[in-house]
Design a protein around this motif. Structure first.
Motif, PDB file in Angstrom:
ATOM      1  N   VAL A  24      66.341   2.961  51.705  1.00  0.00           N
ATOM      2  CA  VAL A  24      66.186   1.960  52.769  1.00  0.00           C
ATOM      3  C   VAL A  24      65.837   0.608  52.135  1.00  0.00           C
TER       4      VAL A  24
ATOM      5  N   ILE B  54      69.875   0.781  59.156  1.00  0.00           N
ATOM      6  CA  ILE B  54      69.819   1.779  58.095  1.00  0.00           C
ATOM      7  C   ILE B  54      68.559   2.576  58.370  1.00  0.00           C
ATOM      8  N   ALA B  55      68.653   3.906  58.409  1.00  0.00           N
ATOM      9  CA  ALA B  55      67.519   4.767  58.715  1.00  0.00           C
ATOM     10  C   ALA B  55      67.349   5.815  57.632  1.00  0.00           C
ATOM     11  N   GLY B  56      66.106   6.061  57.266  1.00  0.00           N
ATOM     12  CA  GLY B  56      65.796   7.091  56.286  1.00  0.00           C
ATOM     13  C   GLY B  56      64.382   7.568  56.479  1.00  0.00           C
TER      14      GLY B  56
ATOM     15  N   VAL C 134      61.755  -3.917  56.544  1.00  0.00           N
ATOM     16  CA  VAL C 134      61.773  -2.463  56.715  1.00  0.00           C
ATOM     17  C   VAL C 134      60.598  -2.090  57.606  1.00  0.00           C
TER      18      VAL C 134
ATOM     19  N   ASN D  97      60.405   8.064  56.045  1.00  0.00           N
ATOM     20  CA  ASN D  97      59.402   7.040  55.740  1.00  0.00           C
ATOM     21  C   ASN D  97      58.448   7.451  54.618  1.00  0.00           C
TER      22      ASN D  97
ATOM     23  N   ILE E 295      63.227   2.170  59.187  1.00  0.00           N
ATOM     24  CA  ILE E 295      64.507   1.564  59.557  1.00  0.00           C
ATOM     25  C   ILE E 295      64.599   0.134  59.037  1.00  0.00           C
TER      26      ILE E 295
END
Length: 142
Positions: free
Chosen positions: A97, A137-139, A114, A141, A124
């Motif tokens: 991210v 963009i998501a990943g 972010v 945390n 995100i």
């Protein structure tokens, strides 16, 4: 009985200027092209690829992403209108991210910081394409 869908197949975005949008998506994501009209196509090829409407379809691990250049020149995206709110792409890690934010910085593309969504377990990164379409963009945390 409900439809037994198991995944997304593709998303196609309507854009104003295919050249501007292609440069953006090529620079930001570098997706492989799945379908595009070749230079100087014959009538049969033009007919077979008519579903492109002069655009392009990319392929990546998540499926297909198409750009369709038929929006009027003065039109712009608004997530508060009926239709798409935003399009989110998944990355594997929090580091990815942050790396995406660095790519956007290198390309001079404005983005939000972010954001850690806490208990949702997700981070995100929000930004917009040349037509103002909200992208994310998501990943994880952590």
């Amino acid at each position: 009985m409900p439809i037994a869908a198991i995944d997304y197949n593709h998303v196609r975005l309507t854009v104003r200027d295919i050249d501007v949008s292609r440069k953006f998506y090529d620079d930001v994501f570098g997706f492989e092209v799945a379908f595009e009209l070749p230079p100087n196509p014959d009538a049969e090829t033009r007919e077979a690829l008519g579903f492109l409407f002069g655009g392009v379809i990319y392929k990546f691990a998540g499926g297909l992403l198409g750009l369709r250049p038929v929006a009027p020149a003065g039109d712009t995206f608004a997530e508060d209108s009926v239709g798409l709110d935003h399009l989110s792409f998944t990355v594997a890690s929090l580091q990815d991210v942050h790396a995406a934010a660095a790519v956007l910085d290198e390309l001079g593309i404005d983005h939000e910081p972010v954001k850690d969504l806490g208990d949702a377990g997700m981070a995100i990164l929000e930004f917009r394409d040349p037509d103002n379409i909200a992208l994310e963009i998501a990943g994880p945390n952590s």
